[in-house]
Design an enzyme around this catalytic site. Structure first.
Site, short mmCIF file in Angstrom:
data_model
loop_
_atom_site.label_atom_id
_atom_site.label_comp_id
_atom_site.label_asym_id
_atom_site.label_seq_id
_atom_site.Cartn_x
_atom_site.Cartn_y
_atom_site.Cartn_z
CB CYS A 54 40.16 76.26 -15.59
SG CYS A 54 40.71 75.99 -17.58
CB CYS A 72 51.48 84.81 -36.93
SG CYS A 72 51.91 83.19 -36.02
NE ARG A 100 44.77 77.30 -14.02
CZ ARG A 100 43.34 77.62 -14.78
NH1 ARG A 100 42.69 78.82 -15.68
NH2 ARG A 100 43.75 78.94 -13.48
CB CYS A 149 44.13 79.69 -18.65
SG CYS A 149 42.32 79.73 -18.68
CG HIS A 174 45.70 85.40 -19.23
ND1 HIS A 174 44.47 85.83 -19.41
CD2 HIS A 174 45.91 87.19 -18.80
CE1 HIS A 174 44.39 87.46 -19.89
NE2 HIS A 174 45.24 87.34 -19.20
CG HIS A 189 44.63 88.01 -25.15
ND1 HIS A 189 45.36 88.37 -24.61
CD2 HIS A 189 43.43 86.85 -25.56
CE1 HIS A 189 44.85 87.76 -23.36
NE2 HIS A 189 44.14 86.63 -23.74
CG ASP A 240 46.06 77.44 -11.11
OD1 ASP A 240 46.38 77.64 -12.31
OD2 ASP A 240 44.91 78.09 -11.18
#
Length: 133
Positions: free
Chosen positions: A66, A51, A119, A121, A106, A103, A110
């Site tokens: 990560c 959007c 964080r 991610c 997450h 979505h 940490d």
């Protein structure tokens, strides 16, 4: 939650294409170390790929190791929606765009060495980057 941007699943799929639809609308995850924005180091703004809502500023991005772009905070607390996620048999916090419900990834507690300890991610494919001019 009612979102400001609403479309049918068919409209989202047509607009986003298969890969982005899978992540943004079905909460899939892109493979680590594959995202185009992982190594992005320019100054600018990261927005929702569905959007266009502004979500993160480059000054909050950090290398967490990560495999996905990581940020320690959103542009504003109300820019993202945080939802409890137990989908993989563990407790996590899902991050969605508060404007359209897509979505993004997450958030984990940490982010050691960051001002917030968080964080975020995020999936690269869930974000669009606009460099500062």
């Amino acid at each position: 939650m009612a979102y400001r941007v609403n479309r049918t699943d068919e409209q989202w799929h047509a607009e986003l294409g298969d890969d982005r639809y899978a992540v943004l609308r079905e909460a899939a995850t892109e493979r680590p170390w594959t995202g185009e924005l992982l190594d992005e180091e320019r100054s600018g703004v990261y927005a929702c790929a569905a959007c266009g809502a502004e979500l993160f500023k480059s000054g909050t991005k950090f290398d967490s190791g990560c495999g996905w772009p990581s940020f320690y905070e959103s542009v504003r607390p109300e820019a993202v929606e945080l939802i409890e996620d137990t989908s993989l048999g563990m407790l996590r916090t899902e991050v969605r765009c508060a404007n359209c419900g897509s979505h993004l990834g997450h958030v984990f507690p940490d982010g050691f060495g960051t001002p917030t300890g968080d964080r975020y991610c995020m999936n690269s494919i869930a974000l669009d980057f606009t460099p500062e001019s």
